[in-house]
Scaffold this motif. Structure first.
Motif, PDB file in Angstrom:
ATOM      1  N   GLY A  85      -0.161   4.695   5.887  1.00 49.26           N
ATOM      2  CA  GLY A  85       0.442   5.350   4.724  1.00 49.26           C
ATOM      3  C   GLY A  85       0.734   6.819   4.986  1.00 49.26           C
ATOM      4  N   MET A  86      -0.204   7.503   5.649  1.00 47.73           N
ATOM      5  CA  MET A  86      -0.013   8.926   5.955  1.00 47.73           C
ATOM      6  C   MET A  86       1.191   9.131   6.875  1.00 47.73           C
ATOM      7  N   LEU A  87       1.449   8.169   7.753  1.00 42.85           N
ATOM      8  CA  LEU A  87       2.542   8.305   8.718  1.00 42.85           C
ATOM      9  C   LEU A  87       3.908   7.976   8.127  1.00 42.85           C
ATOM     10  N   ILE A  88       3.969   7.003   7.210  1.00 41.54           N
ATOM     11  CA  ILE A  88       5.293   6.525   6.776  1.00 41.54           C
ATOM     12  C   ILE A  88       5.660   6.899   5.338  1.00 41.54           C
ATOM     13  N   PRO A 136       8.013  10.250   5.011  1.00 40.74           N
ATOM     14  CA  PRO A 136       9.390   9.987   5.456  1.00 40.74           C
ATOM     15  C   PRO A 136      10.142   9.046   4.530  1.00 40.74           C
ATOM     16  N   LEU A 137       9.448   8.038   3.982  1.00 40.04           N
ATOM     17  CA  LEU A 137      10.097   7.125   3.043  1.00 40.04           C
ATOM     18  C   LEU A 137      10.526   7.863   1.775  1.00 40.04           C
ATOM     19  N   LEU A 138       9.686   8.789   1.315  1.00 42.49           N
ATOM     20  CA  LEU A 138      10.062   9.591   0.145  1.00 42.49           C
ATOM     21  C   LEU A 138      11.354  10.356   0.416  1.00 42.49           C
ATOM     22  N   GLY A 166       4.067  -3.092  -0.374  1.00 37.26           N
ATOM     23  CA  GLY A 166       3.572  -2.229  -1.444  1.00 37.26           C
ATOM     24  C   GLY A 166       3.859  -0.765  -1.175  1.00 37.26           C
ATOM     25  N   THR A 167       3.721  -0.349   0.080  1.00 39.97           N
ATOM     26  CA  THR A 167       3.952   1.058   0.436  1.00 39.97           C
ATOM     27  C   THR A 167       5.414   1.440   0.261  1.00 39.97           C
ATOM     28  N   VAL A 168       6.321   0.561   0.696  1.00 42.14           N
ATOM     29  CA  VAL A 168       7.753   0.839   0.549  1.00 42.14           C
ATOM     30  C   VAL A 168       8.149   0.871  -0.925  1.00 42.14           C
TER      31      VAL A 168
END
Length: 213
Positions: A187-190, A193-195, A116-118
């Motif tokens: 979520g705060m960590l990745i 950077p994914l954005l 979901g986060t990706v």
């Protein structure tokens, strides 16, 4: 034709934003600060989480109107139908499509959350790359930053901190389930950077797709 392509891509991206948000809510191992507030208020009331999110987002639009007045860009009124669309879709995905989804092992829960986060990072990156409309919370923080002469990043971080504190307060005071957990930290960590990863790769693709025929 070009504008229609951009609008179509934006709507599709919003569907994926709602879908991915529903996945992370279903995983139930912690949400982004703003989403955690919506979920906590949903637990506290009889209102669905997508509807709570819709109300919060539309409140952010009215906050921008109050702060910016005549300087508010008319195009950003699209934030209102976007808020409604996201709320309706989240309610559908979470309460209908995923209603029977049961997670029995933590590893599957974690994988669902990461998926979901990706997906969320990809969809949000697409919306940002298209640059048609701003997400309501970010729009409100930008307006507040402009009026208070404070950096946007500082305002946005303060909102997240306040949201987490309110989430913890609701958990301790009225006993709603804790919605800010390990997933919040992950979520705060990745997410940021994914954005950066997706935006860099989506920009040339979007420019090619939306070229005037």
């Amino acid at each position: 034709m070009q504008q229609m392509k951009r609008l179509s891509l934006m709507v599709i991206s919003m569907v994926f934003v709602a879908f991915s948000a529903s996945l992370t809510i279903k995983a139930a191992i912690g949400l982004a600060a703003w989403d955690a507030i919506a979920q906590s208020l949903a637990h506290l009331s009889a209102i669905k989480v997508g509807t709570i999110g819709m109300i919060l987002n539309i409140s952010c639009v009215f906050g921008q109107l109050l702060l910016l007045k005549s300087a508010f860009p008319p195009r950003q009124l699209l934030q209102i139908p976007v808020s409604v669309l996201l709320g309706v879709l989240i309610n559908y995905f979470y309460y209908t499509l995923f209603a029977s989804l049961t997670l029995t092992h933590y590893v599957f829960t974690l994988l669902l959350f990461l998926t979901g986060t990706v997906l969320a990072a990809f969809a949000v990156s697409m919306v940002m790359t298209l640059n048609i409309v701003t997400f309501p919370l970010e729009g409100f923080c930008m307006a507040l930053a402009e009026k208070t002469h404070t950096r946007f990043a500082v305002i946005r971080q303060m909102v997240d901190v306040l949201a987490v504190l309110l989430t913890v307060f609701l958990t301790l005071s009225v006993g709603v389930p804790m919605t800010a957990r390990e997933g919040t930290v992950i979520g705060m960590l990745i997410f940021a950077p994914l954005l950066g990863f997706f935006i860099k790769r989506l920009q040339p693709i979007v420019e090619n797709v939306t070229v005037e025929e």
